[in-house]
Design an enzyme around this catalytic site. Structure first.
Site, PDB file in Angstrom:
ATOM      1  N   GLU A 160       0.883  -1.172  -0.276  1.00  0.00           N
ATOM      2  CA  GLU A 160       0.063  -0.105  -0.042  1.00  0.00           C
ATOM      3  C   GLU A 160       0.807   1.204  -0.043  1.00  0.00           C
ATOM      4  OE1 GLU A 160      -3.354   0.184  -0.107  1.00  0.00           O
ATOM      5  OE2 GLU A 160      -3.735  -2.037  -0.176  1.00  0.00           O
ATOM      6  N   CYS A 202      -2.031   9.535   2.162  1.00  0.00           N
ATOM      7  CA  CYS A 202      -1.414   9.007   0.807  1.00  0.00           C
ATOM      8  C   CYS A 202      -2.599   9.280  -0.054  1.00  0.00           C
ATOM      9  CB  CYS A 202      -1.417   7.474   1.266  1.00  0.00           C
ATOM     10  SG  CYS A 202      -3.033   6.655   1.713  1.00  0.00           S
TER      11      CYS A 202
HETATM   12  P1  NAD Z   1       7.380   5.094   7.791  1.00  0.00           P
HETATM   13  O1  NAD Z   1       8.647   5.735   7.663  1.00  0.00           O
HETATM   14  O2  NAD Z   1       6.414   4.941   9.002  1.00  0.00           O
HETATM   15  O3  NAD Z   1       7.717   3.508   7.145  1.00  0.00           O
HETATM   16  C1  NAD Z   1       6.690   2.540   7.063  1.00  0.00           C
HETATM   17  C2  NAD Z   1       7.169   1.399   7.781  1.00  0.00           C
HETATM   18  O4  NAD Z   1       8.454   0.890   7.149  1.00  0.00           O
HETATM   19  C3  NAD Z   1       7.519   1.599   9.180  1.00  0.00           C
HETATM   20  O5  NAD Z   1       6.941   0.715  10.036  1.00  0.00           O
HETATM   21  C4  NAD Z   1       9.018   1.611   9.484  1.00  0.00           C
HETATM   22  O6  NAD Z   1       9.465   0.940  10.508  1.00  0.00           O
HETATM   23  C5  NAD Z   1       9.449   0.440   8.212  1.00  0.00           C
HETATM   24  N1  NAD Z   1      10.702   0.721   7.554  1.00  0.00           N
HETATM   25  C6  NAD Z   1      11.240   1.876   7.348  1.00  0.00           C
HETATM   26  N2  NAD Z   1      12.549   1.451   6.793  1.00  0.00           N
HETATM   27  C7  NAD Z   1      12.537   0.197   6.633  1.00  0.00           C
HETATM   28  C8  NAD Z   1      13.646  -0.487   6.107  1.00  0.00           C
HETATM   29  N3  NAD Z   1      14.706  -0.082   5.421  1.00  0.00           N
HETATM   30  N4  NAD Z   1      13.258  -2.026   5.833  1.00  0.00           N
HETATM   31  C9  NAD Z   1      12.063  -2.432   6.320  1.00  0.00           C
HETATM   32  N5  NAD Z   1      11.100  -1.639   7.148  1.00  0.00           N
HETATM   33  C10 NAD Z   1      11.468  -0.353   7.028  1.00  0.00           C
HETATM   34  O7  NAD Z   1       6.513   5.596   6.679  1.00  0.00           O
HETATM   35  P2  NAD Z   1       6.693   6.240   5.259  1.00  0.00           P
HETATM   36  O8  NAD Z   1       7.407   5.125   4.215  1.00  0.00           O
HETATM   37  O9  NAD Z   1       7.314   7.732   5.555  1.00  0.00           O
HETATM   38  O10 NAD Z   1       5.265   6.462   4.739  1.00  0.00           O
HETATM   39  C11 NAD Z   1       4.759   7.300   4.155  1.00  0.00           C
HETATM   40  C12 NAD Z   1       4.418   6.906   2.794  1.00  0.00           C
HETATM   41  O11 NAD Z   1       3.522   5.658   2.920  1.00  0.00           O
HETATM   42  C13 NAD Z   1       3.997   7.827   1.825  1.00  0.00           C
HETATM   43  O12 NAD Z   1       4.389   7.556   0.368  1.00  0.00           O
HETATM   44  C14 NAD Z   1       2.470   7.678   1.780  1.00  0.00           C
HETATM   45  O13 NAD Z   1       1.709   7.975   0.391  1.00  0.00           O
HETATM   46  C15 NAD Z   1       2.542   6.142   1.894  1.00  0.00           C
HETATM   47  N6  NAD Z   1       1.304   5.484   2.478  1.00  0.00           N
HETATM   48  C16 NAD Z   1       0.216   4.590   1.723  1.00  0.00           C
HETATM   49  C17 NAD Z   1      -0.891   4.444   2.448  1.00  0.00           C
HETATM   50  C18 NAD Z   1      -1.760   3.432   1.488  1.00  0.00           C
HETATM   51  O14 NAD Z   1      -2.761   2.944   2.174  1.00  0.00           O
HETATM   52  N7  NAD Z   1      -1.519   3.200   0.149  1.00  0.00           N
HETATM   53  C19 NAD Z   1      -1.327   4.687   3.398  1.00  0.00           C
HETATM   54  C20 NAD Z   1      -0.421   5.446   4.196  1.00  0.00           C
HETATM   55  C21 NAD Z   1       0.755   5.963   3.628  1.00  0.00           C
END
Ligand code: NAD
Length: 469
Positions: free
Chosen positions: A210, A244
């Site tokens: 997602e 998102c």
């Molecule tokens: P985040 O930094 O919280 O990361 C998401 C998860 O990945 C966390 O649990 C984190 O601990 C883990 N993580 C981080 N680095 C990692 C790695 N190297 N290896 C494994 N796991 C790791 O969130 P984010 O990535 O900044 O989220 C924002 C993004 O998520 C935006 O692009 C947003 O559009 C997208 N998003 C999508 C949805 C959807 O439903 N499609 C919903 C919310 C957010």
């Protein structure tokens, strides 16, 4: 304390015991999840306020009620979802029982993101529980207050044997991913999604992604400009643009832009007063680092800021901002903005707007604002996106009956309602045969001849099932 691999092994043994299979067990857990939300509303709201200064109003709608409605919907429909689905047959299988069984996958991992730290953990969890899985839940460390609260509440309400919260950041998640799961459900950025896929490939684990991207809002033709400005501003600045499915940028004609700007200016005052920093209805950027990233993006833009533009790092505040004269190669158009900054780009025609959208990666959501249904239908027919909503933003994701998910770079797979149940289920095609019709069956055994072959071809063809009716 158990190591991560011990936790996975423990859950796998519990899964194999079959405890999660009965409908009643799943319903009991879903009911407990419902109680968890209802009995801890204030604590959840406080944690969300600590992490993102989420206004209560927004948090209730987008973190509490949306989950509550999903749980309620799953409980109401679980019996139907779990039923065997009988399928059409042909002459060769007319006496057999042929059906699809939805079976749980096993031990699944749910990794959440920080922007809706309750919803993004618990809605997938509803699907995983409904489908009968054991679950490891990994909240985002960036929304730490909510992650701690989830780690405290989930074991108090749900079966500790079947569901476990594991906390940590990138390093802990990477270590966790070395274990074999039966499914990984990841919400977050496209960058991290690549790491998830690499880890999943080692065990050939199926993955739901997602992700995000840039969701366009195309305003075209006749339109109620005041209503459009209101709905656009609400869906963009909800959670301070950290959604998102927030409209990332607007595409419209120069004339529409000129009509939209005064309407937006008025609406920003109506929504957030003349001093938005003091307005309690505007959330904050999640961390100072994220604040710096968004402000730097704005700083690198060659567009003209016509509303907002100010920020305060200590308060993690960014004013609702509108930028015009933004070129396609502008800094604001190179990545998802994920903050309260709205670029407006102009196009001269419907076709130019559609071409613009189709030149980019397929977005998670696509919005079209127009009074003309021919405009809405043309954009719907000539583009692709995870979800689509006309004359509003975000709202399509609140219906449990619609699948929610991306397509292409905005994600793989979907969830919400039945779609979440399906994501966490294996559809097992089953054929239960007896020993009848052995003469007909005998046609497939050697010695082969042309006569047997033509009978067999007929009996296995869809035509034979029609002639049975
Ligand atoms: P985040 O930094 O919280 O990361 C998401 C998860 O990945 C966390 O649990 C984190 O601990 C883990 N993580 C981080 N680095 C990692 C790695 N190297 N290896 C494994 N796991 C790791 O969130 P984010 O990535 O900044 O989220 C924002 C993004 O998520 C935006 O692009 C947003 O559009 C997208 N998003 C999508 C949805 C959807 O439903 N499609 C919903 C919310 C957010």
């Amino acid at each position: 304390m158990d190591t991560q691999s011990q936790v996975v092994d423990r859950l796998r043994a519990v899964f194999r015991s079959g405890v999660t299979l009965p409908e009643q067990f799943r319903k009991t857990q879903l009911n407990k999840l419902m109680s968890m939300i209802r009995e801890n509303e204030q604590q959840i709201l406080d944690a969300l306020h600590k992490d993102l200064a989420k206004p209560k109003f927004e948090a209730v709608l987008s973190e509490l009620d949306i989950v509550f409605n999903e749980v309620y919907y799953a409980i109401a429909n679980l019996k139907t979802w779990m039923q065997q689905e009988y399928v059409g047959k042909n002459m060769a299988t007319r006496l057999d029982d042929c059906f699809v069984r939805r079976e749980p996958l096993g031990v699944v991992l749910i990794i959440g993101a920080w922007n809706y730290p309750v919803q993004l953990l618990l809605i997938p969890l509803v699907g995983a529980i409904a489908a009968g899985n054991c679950v490891i839940i990994k909240p985002s460390e960036i929304s730490g207050a909510t992650a701690n609260l989830m780690a405290e509440l989930i074991p108090k309400y749900l079966s500790q044997d079947c569901y476990t919260v594991v906390q940590g950041g990138a390093e802990e998640t990477k270590a966790l991913l070395q274990n074999r799961f039966d499914h990984i459900f990841y919400t977050g950025s496209q960058r991290v999604a690549r790491c998830i896929l690499q880890a999943a490939s080692v065990h050939l684990t199926p993955v739901t992604l997602e992700l995000g991207g840039k969701c366009p809002c195309f305003i075209y033709g006749r339109v109620n400009i005041t209503a459009a400005a209101r709905r656009l501003a609400w869906s963009k600045f909800f959670n301070s643009g950290q959604s998102c499915v927030a409209p990332d940028y607007v595409l419209c004609s120069p004339a529409t832009r000129d009509a939209l700007l005064p309407a937006l200016r008025q609406i920003m005052k109506d929504f957030y007063s003349t001093e938005p920093q003091n307005c309690p209805d505007l959330a904050r950027i999640v961390t100072p680092q994220h604040w710096t990233h968004v402000m730097e993006l704005l700083g690198r833009s060659n567009g003209k800021v016509v509303m907002g533009g100010e920020g305060n790092q200590e308060d993690k505040y960014i004013a609702p901002t509108v930028v015009v004269d933004v070129a396609e190669d502008d800094a604001l158009m190179q990545e998802e903005i994920f903050g309260p900054i709205l670029p407006i780009l102009t196009v001269e025609s419907l076709e130019e707007g559609i071409d613009f959208i189709n030149r980019k990666e397929k977005p998670l959501a696509l919005y079209v604002f127009s009074d003309e249904s021919s405009v809405v239908n043309t954009v719907l027919n000539k583009t692709s996106s995870g979800g689509f909503c006309s004359n509003d933003g975000i709202l399509h994701m609140t219906l449990p009956s619609l699948p929610f998910g991306g397509v292409g770079a905005s994600g793989w797979g979907s969830y919400h309602g039945r779609w979440g149940f399906e994501t966490f289920s294996h559809r097992r095609g089953c054929m239960l045969r007896g020993w009848a019709l052995e003469r007909l069956n005998g046609l497939r055994y050697p010695p082969y001849n042309e006569n047997k072959l033509s009978w067999l071809r007929w009996s296995a063809s869809p035509k034979s099932s029609c002639s049975l009716m």
